[in-house]
Design a protein around this motif. Structure first.
Motif, PDB file in Angstrom:
ATOM      1  N   ASP A  89      14.025  -3.106   1.022  1.00 40.40           N
ATOM      2  CA  ASP A  89      13.876  -2.013   1.495  1.00 40.40           C
ATOM      3  C   ASP A  89      13.372  -1.193   0.242  1.00 40.40           C
ATOM      4  O   ASP A  89      14.188  -0.510  -0.493  1.00 40.40           O
ATOM      5  CB  ASP A  89      15.414  -1.360   2.030  1.00 40.40           C
ATOM      6  CG  ASP A  89      15.324   0.180   2.894  1.00 40.40           C
ATOM      7  OD1 ASP A  89      14.198   0.612   2.664  1.00 40.40           O
ATOM      8  OD2 ASP A  89      16.190   0.241   3.571  1.00 40.40           O
ATOM      9  N   VAL A  90      12.010  -0.400   0.468  1.00 34.39           N
ATOM     10  CA  VAL A  90      11.551   0.552  -0.467  1.00 34.39           C
ATOM     11  C   VAL A  90      11.315   1.825  -0.067  1.00 34.39           C
ATOM     12  O   VAL A  90      10.757   2.573  -0.635  1.00 34.39           O
ATOM     13  CB  VAL A  90      10.372  -0.183  -1.157  1.00 34.39           C
ATOM     14  CG1 VAL A  90      10.612  -1.499  -1.906  1.00 34.39           C
ATOM     15  CG2 VAL A  90       9.193  -0.255  -0.242  1.00 34.39           C
ATOM     16  N   ALA A  91      12.122   1.996   1.327  1.00 32.50           N
ATOM     17  CA  ALA A  91      11.803   3.504   1.909  1.00 32.50           C
ATOM     18  C   ALA A  91      12.101   4.532   0.910  1.00 32.50           C
ATOM     19  O   ALA A  91      11.411   5.590   0.952  1.00 32.50           O
ATOM     20  CB  ALA A  91      12.530   3.429   3.008  1.00 32.50           C
ATOM     21  N   ALA A 147       0.945  -1.389   0.042  1.00 24.75           N
ATOM     22  CA  ALA A 147       0.090  -0.176  -0.011  1.00 24.75           C
ATOM     23  C   ALA A 147       0.831   1.085  -0.132  1.00 24.75           C
ATOM     24  O   ALA A 147       0.410   2.456  -0.750  1.00 24.75           O
ATOM     25  CB  ALA A 147      -0.919  -0.014   1.164  1.00 24.75           C
ATOM     26  N   ALA A 148       1.992   1.262   0.735  1.00 31.77           N
ATOM     27  CA  ALA A 148       2.805   2.395   0.696  1.00 31.77           C
ATOM     28  C   ALA A 148       3.302   2.618  -0.779  1.00 31.77           C
ATOM     29  O   ALA A 148       3.272   3.942  -1.152  1.00 31.77           O
ATOM     30  CB  ALA A 148       3.918   2.011   1.793  1.00 31.77           C
ATOM     31  N   LEU A 149       3.670   1.820  -1.558  1.00 28.54           N
ATOM     32  CA  LEU A 149       4.271   1.970  -2.718  1.00 28.54           C
ATOM     33  C   LEU A 149       2.992   2.334  -3.781  1.00 28.54           C
ATOM     34  O   LEU A 149       3.304   3.046  -4.730  1.00 28.54           O
ATOM     35  CB  LEU A 149       5.023   0.885  -3.228  1.00 28.54           C
ATOM     36  CG  LEU A 149       6.391   0.967  -2.926  1.00 28.54           C
ATOM     37  CD1 LEU A 149       7.159  -0.465  -3.283  1.00 28.54           C
ATOM     38  CD2 LEU A 149       7.230   1.881  -3.589  1.00 28.54           C
ATOM     39  N   VAL A 150       1.987   1.847  -3.328  1.00 24.38           N
ATOM     40  CA  VAL A 150       0.736   1.926  -4.400  1.00 24.38           C
ATOM     41  C   VAL A 150       0.395   3.703  -4.112  1.00 24.38           C
ATOM     42  O   VAL A 150       0.171   4.340  -5.016  1.00 24.38           O
ATOM     43  CB  VAL A 150      -0.427   1.452  -3.849  1.00 24.38           C
ATOM     44  CG1 VAL A 150      -1.806   1.790  -4.429  1.00 24.38           C
ATOM     45  CG2 VAL A 150      -0.125  -0.162  -4.467  1.00 24.38           C
ATOM     46  N   ALA A 151       0.572   4.195  -2.781  1.00 25.66           N
ATOM     47  CA  ALA A 151       0.153   5.426  -2.491  1.00 25.66           C
ATOM     48  C   ALA A 151       1.016   6.460  -3.227  1.00 25.66           C
ATOM     49  O   ALA A 151       0.868   7.406  -3.804  1.00 25.66           O
ATOM     50  CB  ALA A 151       0.111   5.851  -1.106  1.00 25.66           C
ATOM     51  N   PRO A 159       7.806   0.044   4.882  1.00 25.11           N
ATOM     52  CA  PRO A 159       8.619   0.045   3.669  1.00 25.11           C
ATOM     53  C   PRO A 159      10.295  -0.569   3.892  1.00 25.11           C
ATOM     54  O   PRO A 159      10.763  -0.959   3.139  1.00 25.11           O
ATOM     55  CB  PRO A 159       8.738   1.594   3.327  1.00 25.11           C
ATOM     56  CG  PRO A 159       7.520   2.038   3.851  1.00 25.11           C
ATOM     57  CD  PRO A 159       7.340   1.268   5.312  1.00 25.11           C
ATOM     58  N   THR A 160      10.669  -0.407   5.112  1.00 26.20           N
ATOM     59  CA  THR A 160      12.046  -0.863   5.429  1.00 26.20           C
ATOM     60  C   THR A 160      11.882  -2.410   5.415  1.00 26.20           C
ATOM     61  O   THR A 160      10.650  -2.882   5.765  1.00 26.20           O
ATOM     62  CB  THR A 160      12.558  -0.253   6.715  1.00 26.20           C
ATOM     63  OG1 THR A 160      11.646  -0.314   7.491  1.00 26.20           O
ATOM     64  CG2 THR A 160      12.905   1.338   6.387  1.00 26.20           C
TER      65      THR A 160
END
Length: 483
Positions: free
Chosen positions: A183-185, A85-89, A113-114
């Motif tokens: 890690d996608v932060a 959801a974080a990456l979708v947003a 995300p981490t």
């Protein structure tokens, strides 16, 4: 039957599929449309091309783009779904996703995300469950039991175990060995929108004690809500509490934003709107923070600016944009129109001095307020003003322009005034095609892709808004400053 006013896209956690949304849908009732978003390898969805989080996000965005109806929507995401959801947003707010209308997130014990905190022993045990193929009934029951604070009722447990058993061993292995560790932060950044994070006090790694440290920097407006006596499977353990949080967030958003009609939202989501323009409009749509703290002005100066905004740019109840807060945020960023009248200090200082002078003589009566405003504009000056009457009038005219620009830049205002000049991209803009522009330029007439309220169609008009592929395009980099 009550028509839904908001869509909730539900992203389940590891091991769970569309059926995991059923308890939430039942608890929310008719006011919301709940759309499950199955991750690859879960339920009926095939495995992803690879084990990256990006592959899971691609699949989620595809569902959301297909199912979005132009109305407002939010994300509700559990555990693994929280990282997705974080990456979708982030994709929505960057304009990369061809969808419009995201208003907030409700996250349930989300994976951050981490890299997700998990002991090596636990990871190894769960990986061992799929060494010989799909999860056994015993391992599925162990997984469900380990993630609840108290046993589920028999029907709920049976439903949860059945879903876990259907999970592809490939998807299970990939998440534990790749996705949860990724890690996608940096790709997510900070997401400045309304967010509620629910977490159980009995959840070990992703519980209420851990979530603020994992997510406060990602979601600066997040409200963290601990759930006593709850474990990790909140969609089953606390569906009613999750529904209450969604309803409360929706009501908060409605109070602090202006709605955009679905037809205009679909136009913004379409290929006609360049990526950069869609990103600007997506961020401007976000509801203002009811707890906004001024960054350039004092609290008293912000109150005075809000009072002026109410007289200069009156807005209907229930559709209010906090224009003063948006001007304050621009002042703090040093973002303006690039010039100021000779003799005035820099914008932030001029605002502070001008608002202090107005506050000193601001009357309580609306008619008297309007008379004071007119007097300033007519060059009558104010007692205690730091500037001459002419310079005060010049500053006030700038401030009035800033407030109007803040209102006009909102996508709801575009619809209000019938402006669709942002939607000029060509279907093949990514390959360097010139902007498509308009084919019809006549009073009372419109092109087929334009909202119906803008006029009637000519017989020769052909639709262009429904072409299938996204088309990233470029626009002027300073478009943020354009009203």
């Amino acid at each position: 039957m009550t028509a839904p006013t908001c869509t909730v896209f539900f992203l389940p956690g590891l091991g769970f599929a569309a059926d995991a949304a059923a308890p939430l849908a039942a608890a929310l009732g008719e006011g919301f449309r709940v759309v499950p978003v199955e991750s690859p390898g879960h339920g009926d969805a095939p495995d992803a091309p690879d084990g990256s989080v990006g592959a899971l996000v691609d699949a989620a965005v595809a569902v959301i783009e297909r199912e979005a109806d132009g109305g407002p929507w939010m994300l509700a995401a559990h555990s693994m779904g929280g990282k997705i959801a974080a990456l979708v947003a982030a994709r929505v707010l960057s304009g990369e996703a061809r969808v419009f209308g995201l208003t907030g997130l409700v996250l349930l014990a989300p994976s951050p995300p981490t890299p997700e905190p998990m002991s090596d022993e636990k990871r190894a045990e769960m990986l061992g469950w799929v060494e010989a193929g799909p999860l056994s009934p015993e391992h599925a029951r162990d997984f469900v039991a380990a993630n609840v604070a108290a046993p589920l009722d028999a029907d709920a447990e049976q439903a949860a175990v059945a879903q876990v058993r259907r999970t592809s061993p490939v998807a299970w292995r990939r998440w534990l060995s790749e996705g949860s560790r990724e890690d996608v932060a940096a790709a997510v950044g900070a997401l400045d929108l309304p967010v509620v994070v629910l977490a159980g006090e009995e959840d070990a790694d992703l519980g209420s004690a851990a979530q603020p440290g994992l997510l406060a920097a990602v979601y600066p407006r997040a409200r963290f809500v601990p759930l006593a006596g709850a474990g990790h499977l909140l969609p089953y353990e606390r569906a009613a509490a999750v529904a209450e949080a969604i309803v409360a967030l929706r009501e908060e958003v409605v109070r602090a934003s202006a709605p955009v009609a679905p037809e205009w939202a679909r136009l913004i989501a379409s290929e006609r709107t360049p990526v950069e323009a869609r990103a600007l409009l997506a961020r401007r749509l976000i509801a203002d923070d009811p707890d906004y703290r001024p960054r350039a002005l004092t609290a008293a100066q912000l109150d005075t600016l809000r009072a002026l905004a109410d007289r200069l740019v009156p807005q209907p109840a229930g559709e209010r944009i906090d224009l003063a807060a948006r001007v304050d945020a621009d002042l703090a960023r040093g973002r303006g129109d690039g010039w100021r009248p000779a003799g005035l200090p820099v914008d932030a200082t001029a605002y502070a001095q001008g608002l202090d002078a107005i506050a000193a003589v601001w009357p309580a009566d609306a008619a008297a307020q309007d008379a004071l405003i007119q007097g300033v504009l007519d060059g009558e000056g104010l007692p205690g003003s730091p500037w001459s009457a002419a310079l005060l009038a010049a500053w006030f005219d700038d401030a009035r322009t800033d407030l109007v620009r803040a209102w006009l830049a909102h996508p709801a205002s575009f619809a209000r005034v019938g402006y669709d000049g942002f939607a000029t991209a060509a279907a093949d803009a990514s390959r360097g095609a010139e902007p498509a522009g308009w084919a019809t330029l006549a009073a009372g007439e419109r092109d087929a892709w334009e909202p119906t309220e803008l006029g009637s169609l000519r017989a020769s008009s052909t639709p262009s808004i429904e072409a299938p592929e996204a088309a990233p395009a470029s626009t002027a980099p300073d478009q943020e400053d354009a009203a």
